[in-house]
Scaffold this active site. Structure first.
Site, PDB file in Angstrom:
ATOM      1  N   ASP A 170      -6.364  47.313  51.529  1.00  0.00           N
ATOM      2  CA  ASP A 170      -6.417  47.700  52.947  1.00  0.00           C
ATOM      3  C   ASP A 170      -6.714  49.181  53.147  1.00  0.00           C
ATOM      4  O   ASP A 170      -6.338  49.765  54.163  1.00  0.00           O
ATOM      5  CB  ASP A 170      -5.091  47.356  53.676  1.00  0.00           C
ATOM      6  CG  ASP A 170      -4.688  45.918  53.459  1.00  0.00           C
ATOM      7  OD1 ASP A 170      -5.576  45.062  53.508  1.00  0.00           O
ATOM      8  OD2 ASP A 170      -3.491  45.669  53.237  1.00  0.00           O
TER       9      ASP A 170
ATOM     10  N   LYS B 200     -12.067  49.795  52.662  1.00  0.00           N
ATOM     11  CA  LYS B 200     -13.278  49.670  51.818  1.00  0.00           C
ATOM     12  C   LYS B 200     -14.456  49.143  52.630  1.00  0.00           C
ATOM     13  O   LYS B 200     -15.592  49.519  52.406  1.00  0.00           O
ATOM     14  CB  LYS B 200     -13.004  48.719  50.641  1.00  0.00           C
ATOM     15  CG  LYS B 200     -11.946  49.238  49.683  1.00  0.00           C
ATOM     16  CD  LYS B 200     -11.663  48.269  48.569  1.00  0.00           C
ATOM     17  CE  LYS B 200     -10.862  47.048  48.980  1.00  0.00           C
ATOM     18  NZ  LYS B 200      -9.494  47.313  49.416  1.00  0.00           N
TER      19      LYS B 200
ATOM     20  N   ALA C 224      -8.707  38.589  51.013  1.00  0.00           N
ATOM     21  CA  ALA C 224      -9.127  39.907  51.490  1.00  0.00           C
ATOM     22  C   ALA C 224      -9.544  39.814  52.947  1.00  0.00           C
ATOM     23  O   ALA C 224      -9.969  38.763  53.415  1.00  0.00           O
ATOM     24  CB  ALA C 224     -10.303  40.389  50.661  1.00  0.00           C
ATOM     25  N   GLY C 225      -9.424  40.906  53.638  1.00  0.00           N
ATOM     26  CA  GLY C 225      -9.881  40.948  55.020  1.00  0.00           C
ATOM     27  C   GLY C 225     -10.467  42.317  55.276  1.00  0.00           C
ATOM     28  O   GLY C 225      -9.741  43.299  55.330  1.00  0.00           O
ATOM     29  N   HIS C 226     -11.786  42.399  55.353  1.00  0.00           N
ATOM     30  CA  HIS C 226     -12.419  43.689  55.614  1.00  0.00           C
ATOM     31  C   HIS C 226     -12.772  43.770  57.093  1.00  0.00           C
ATOM     32  O   HIS C 226     -13.539  42.967  57.592  1.00  0.00           O
ATOM     33  CB  HIS C 226     -13.706  43.841  54.790  1.00  0.00           C
ATOM     34  CG  HIS C 226     -13.437  44.005  53.328  1.00  0.00           C
ATOM     35  ND1 HIS C 226     -14.429  44.130  52.393  1.00  0.00           N
ATOM     36  CD2 HIS C 226     -12.280  44.086  52.658  1.00  0.00           C
ATOM     37  CE1 HIS C 226     -13.876  44.268  51.198  1.00  0.00           C
ATOM     38  NE2 HIS C 226     -12.581  44.229  51.340  1.00  0.00           N
ATOM     39  N   THR C 227     -12.183  44.737  57.749  1.00  0.00           N
ATOM     40  CA  THR C 227     -12.465  44.901  59.169  1.00  0.00           C
ATOM     41  C   THR C 227     -13.572  45.939  59.339  1.00  0.00           C
ATOM     42  O   THR C 227     -13.461  47.044  58.822  1.00  0.00           O
ATOM     43  CB  THR C 227     -11.190  45.378  59.909  1.00  0.00           C
ATOM     44  OG1 THR C 227     -10.126  44.507  59.534  1.00  0.00           O
ATOM     45  CG2 THR C 227     -11.372  45.366  61.408  1.00  0.00           C
TER      46      THR C 227
ATOM     47  N   GLN D  91      -8.862  43.952  47.471  1.00  0.00           N
ATOM     48  CA  GLN D  91      -7.498  44.401  47.169  1.00  0.00           C
ATOM     49  C   GLN D  91      -7.521  45.840  46.639  1.00  0.00           C
ATOM     50  O   GLN D  91      -8.378  46.603  47.056  1.00  0.00           O
ATOM     51  CB  GLN D  91      -6.798  43.445  46.188  1.00  0.00           C
ATOM     52  CG  GLN D  91      -6.437  42.098  46.806  1.00  0.00           C
ATOM     53  CD  GLN D  91      -7.580  41.101  46.855  1.00  0.00           C
ATOM     54  OE1 GLN D  91      -8.303  40.951  45.889  1.00  0.00           O
ATOM     55  NE2 GLN D  91      -7.746  40.428  47.962  1.00  0.00           N
TER      56      GLN D  91
ATOM     57  N   ALA E  82      -4.964  42.127  58.068  1.00  0.00           N
ATOM     58  CA  ALA E  82      -6.144  41.571  58.735  1.00  0.00           C
ATOM     59  C   ALA E  82      -6.200  40.049  58.565  1.00  0.00           C
ATOM     60  O   ALA E  82      -6.723  39.342  59.415  1.00  0.00           O
ATOM     61  CB  ALA E  82      -7.409  42.202  58.166  1.00  0.00           C
TER      62      ALA E  82
ATOM     63  N   ARG F 270       2.421  45.764  57.694  1.00  0.00           N
ATOM     64  CA  ARG F 270       2.323  46.404  56.376  1.00  0.00           C
ATOM     65  C   ARG F 270       3.472  47.385  56.199  1.00  0.00           C
ATOM     66  O   ARG F 270       3.904  48.017  57.176  1.00  0.00           O
ATOM     67  CB  ARG F 270       1.004  47.160  56.252  1.00  0.00           C
ATOM     68  CG  ARG F 270      -0.194  46.234  56.254  1.00  0.00           C
ATOM     69  CD  ARG F 270      -1.501  47.015  56.142  1.00  0.00           C
ATOM     70  NE  ARG F 270      -2.624  46.108  56.312  1.00  0.00           N
ATOM     71  CZ  ARG F 270      -3.740  46.390  56.980  1.00  0.00           C
ATOM     72  NH1 ARG F 270      -3.891  47.571  57.541  1.00  0.00           N
ATOM     73  NH2 ARG F 270      -4.704  45.509  57.073  1.00  0.00           N
TER      74      ARG F 270
ATOM     75  N   LYS G  35      -8.375  57.019  57.441  1.00  0.00           N
ATOM     76  CA  LYS G  35      -7.264  57.096  58.402  1.00  0.00           C
ATOM     77  C   LYS G  35      -6.608  58.481  58.464  1.00  0.00           C
ATOM     78  O   LYS G  35      -5.386  58.583  58.661  1.00  0.00           O
ATOM     79  CB  LYS G  35      -6.235  56.007  58.095  1.00  0.00           C
ATOM     80  CG  LYS G  35      -6.793  54.593  58.348  1.00  0.00           C
ATOM     81  CD  LYS G  35      -5.699  53.583  58.485  1.00  0.00           C
ATOM     82  CE  LYS G  35      -6.113  52.390  59.310  1.00  0.00           C
ATOM     83  NZ  LYS G  35      -5.072  51.441  59.562  1.00  0.00           N
TER      84      LYS G  35
HETATM   85  P1  IMP Z   1      -2.569  36.697  46.753  1.00  0.00           P
HETATM   86  O1  IMP Z   1      -3.768  37.548  46.469  1.00  0.00           O
HETATM   87  O2  IMP Z   1      -2.697  35.886  48.012  1.00  0.00           O
HETATM   88  O3  IMP Z   1      -2.146  35.901  45.563  1.00  0.00           O
HETATM   89  O4  IMP Z   1      -1.336  37.702  47.050  1.00  0.00           O
HETATM   90  C1  IMP Z   1      -0.780  38.529  46.046  1.00  0.00           C
HETATM   91  C2  IMP Z   1      -0.368  39.877  46.612  1.00  0.00           C
HETATM   92  O5  IMP Z   1      -1.535  40.616  46.946  1.00  0.00           O
HETATM   93  C3  IMP Z   1       0.453  39.791  47.890  1.00  0.00           C
HETATM   94  O6  IMP Z   1       1.382  40.858  47.902  1.00  0.00           O
HETATM   95  C4  IMP Z   1      -0.570  40.003  48.991  1.00  0.00           C
HETATM   96  O7  IMP Z   1       0.014  40.529  50.163  1.00  0.00           O
HETATM   97  C5  IMP Z   1      -1.480  41.005  48.325  1.00  0.00           C
HETATM   98  N1  IMP Z   1      -2.842  40.968  48.834  1.00  0.00           N
HETATM   99  C6  IMP Z   1      -3.791  40.041  48.575  1.00  0.00           C
HETATM  100  N2  IMP Z   1      -4.927  40.354  49.199  1.00  0.00           N
HETATM  101  C7  IMP Z   1      -4.724  41.514  49.838  1.00  0.00           C
HETATM  102  C8  IMP Z   1      -5.546  42.375  50.626  1.00  0.00           C
HETATM  103  O8  IMP Z   1      -6.736  42.144  50.860  1.00  0.00           O
HETATM  104  N3  IMP Z   1      -4.940  43.500  51.100  1.00  0.00           N
HETATM  105  C9  IMP Z   1      -3.660  43.821  50.835  1.00  0.00           C
HETATM  106  N4  IMP Z   1      -2.855  43.054  50.099  1.00  0.00           N
HETATM  107  C10 IMP Z   1      -3.381  41.917  49.606  1.00  0.00           C
END
Ligand code: IMP
Length: 498
Positions: free
Chosen positions: A75, A78, A101-104, A286, A361, A367, A393
């Site tokens: 987050d 990127k 993942a969530g890219h805004t 991530q 996202a 968070r 930020k």
């Molecule tokens: P998973 O990737 O869903 O298995 O989650 C494993 C850990 O990675 C958890 O703590 C999630 O909150 C964190 N996580 C997975 N994807 C993201 C992301 O894109 N941003 C921030 N944390 C993430």
């Protein structure tokens, strides 16, 4: 070496291989002869490409490449830097993770949340690739494609997914939900997208790859066998309701048909693009501290989020990676459970969350927030080989008159820069803070480093000094325009200055 093996390959597969040269040979002549002997349309297409690549080596230079990697827990923003680089880069290739993942990205006030599709999709002239290191949920992919199409974004002919990427199926989510909620298990706080179980199946050599998804017979057999096994395990361990294999097959066979036009041998596509002089951004998902090997294990995601993953996750060799750009917020956040040494559990943390709009996202979860952690940033620099830092930020700190920064760790009263291997190791860490002067003035509309308040420039210079990486870009707001580009960064990456 390459030619040697190609000629051996050619001898084995072509009827007229007697015509091929023996060793020692003059490489370019040998390559030409191998090309001529095999013919362009032969089964050895990949080998031909390699020979052509060897031939063209002296004539053309390969395209430049940069890896974008999160230097914290994800987050970091990127998506925005990928968007800036695609001004001039031709291809964006995602190399790890999935729709966790969530890219805004905000363009002209319009918000896009990309989960699987790389950021390059928002520029129609750019090619977007989902690499083999990604785990793809076909339904999530198709949903994202549909919403991009509905928003008028071009997705046909410029978006490709790897035939070697692993497929997430409904039983992966079933297994994840079961294990996350099982008594006695460590709760990771995952995004519940089935990411971990899909990677488990990949490493267990029982996964379904995109190429297999398109093979209808194989798909049916795979789903029947996997459902039988997963239903039994999930029922025995978590008392889960069984999944219907037949229904699943029909749904995924239908999805396979829709996905087929996007599927390519993306390793070949990317290497060919490089050989043609096209530039590639490798888009990480991530962050370093969520990497399966180097993060705060077991509170990590299940893929190689660090820069090394760009090579294995796309099939582009490590020798073709030029630059690694690490993205860090001006402070720190993490979602989910696990260590966070500089976390703020007070009103100040809540204030950072509100000002930075720090809500996931993908899941909308609040968070966790904290001050910038320099030992972790140095660690991220070492693991990823970061040469440029992007600080995002910065504007979230605009109101502060004083900004604490974690400059070192103490364990049992002794200073250390070592990042613990065990999650419990973080419990003994005491952060050493240094208070940096704040600038207490708005930065959102500033477009050059020189125009930043003196204290903000000092804050950035301090990060550079402490990490050994140069700050190349600063983000002072969510919009594409709210970006400060440092001239050396702009010229090294061939970007337009703002
Ligand atoms: P998973 O990737 O869903 O298995 O989650 C494993 C850990 O990675 C958890 O703590 C999630 O909150 C964190 N996580 C997975 N994807 C993201 C992301 O894109 N941003 C921030 N944390 C993430």
């Amino acid at each position: 070496m390459l030619l040697h093996s190609l000629i051996r390959y050619a001898r084995a597969y072509t009827p007229s291989s007697a015509d091929l040269p023996s060793f020692p040979v003059y490489p370019a002549a040998a390559a030409r002869q191998v090309c001529a002997t095999l013919g362009r349309a032969s089964i050895c297409g990949r080998a031909i490409f390699q020979v052509e690549f060897a031939l063209s080596r002296g004539k053309t230079s390969r395209g430049r490449t940069a890896v974008i990697v999160g230097a914290q827990w994800g987050d970091e923003g990127k998506g925005k830097i990928v968007d800036v680089l695609t001004q001039t880069f031709s291809v964006v290739a995602r190399y790890a993770g999935g729709h966790n993942a969530g890219h805004t990205v905000i363009i002209n006030g319009k918000k896009f949340i990309l989960q699987l599709v790389p950021g390059g999709i928002l520029r129609p002239e750019c090619t977007s690739v989902v690499g083999n290191g990604v785990v793809i949920d076909p339904l999530a992919f198709l949903k994202e494609v549909a919403s991009l199409r509905a928003a008028g974004v071009k997705v046909d002919g410029n978006l490709f997914i790897s035939n070697r990427a692993q497929v997430i199926l409904p039983y992966h989510r079933m297994m994840e939900l079961g294990s996350e909620n099982a008594p006695g298990r460590v709760k990771i706080g995952t995004t519940s997208r089935g990411i971990g179980p899909a990677y488990e199946d990949k490493m267990g050599r029982r996964g379904l790859r995109v190429a297999d998804l398109l093979d209808i017979q194989l798909l049916r057999t795979h789903i029947e066998n996997a459902c039988r096994e997963k239903n039994m395990i999930a029922h025995a361990l978590f008392n889960s309701e069984p999944l219907d294999a037949d229904k699943m097959f029909r749904e995924y066979a239908n999805a396979a048909e829709k996905i087929a036009p996007f599927v390519r041998d993306t390793a070949l596509l990317l290497n060919r693009a490089l050989a043609e002089g096209k530039s590639i951004v490798f888009e990480g998902a991530q962050g370093t501290m969520l990497d399966i090997d180097h993060g705060t294990y077991p509170f990590v995601t299940s893929s190689s989020a660090t820069s090394g993953g760009a090579a294995t996750g796309t099939g582009v060799p490590p020798t073709s990676i030029d630059t690694v750009i690490g993205i860090t917020k001006a402070y720190c956040t993490r979602v989910g459970s696990g260590p966070f040494p500089s976390e703020l559990l007070d009103a100040q943390g809540e204030d950072l969350r509100k000002r930075g709009n720090e809500y996931g996202a993908v899941t909308g979860r609040p968070r966790r927030t904290g001050w910038l952690d320099l030992p972790l940033l140095r660690y991220a620099g070492m693991i990823n080989g970061i040469s440029w830092l992007v600080v995002t930020k910065l504007d979230v700190l605009d109101h502060l008159t004083e900004i604490p920064v974690c400059v070192g760790y103490k364990v049992d009263g002794k200073g250390t820069d070592e990042v613990p291997a065990q999650a419990c190791g973080y419990e003994n860490i005491e952060c050493v803070y240094r208070n940096m002067p704040g600038w207490a003035s708005p930065t959102q509309d500033i477009r050059t480093v020189e125009d930043l308040p003196k204290a903000a420039r000092e804050y950035l210079a301090f990060i550079e000094k402490e990490t050994g990486a140069q700050v190349g870009m600063i983000s002072t707001g969510p919009d594409r325009e709210q970006t400060i580009l440092v001239p050396e960064f702009t010229s090294e990456l061939g970007l337009k200055s703002n």
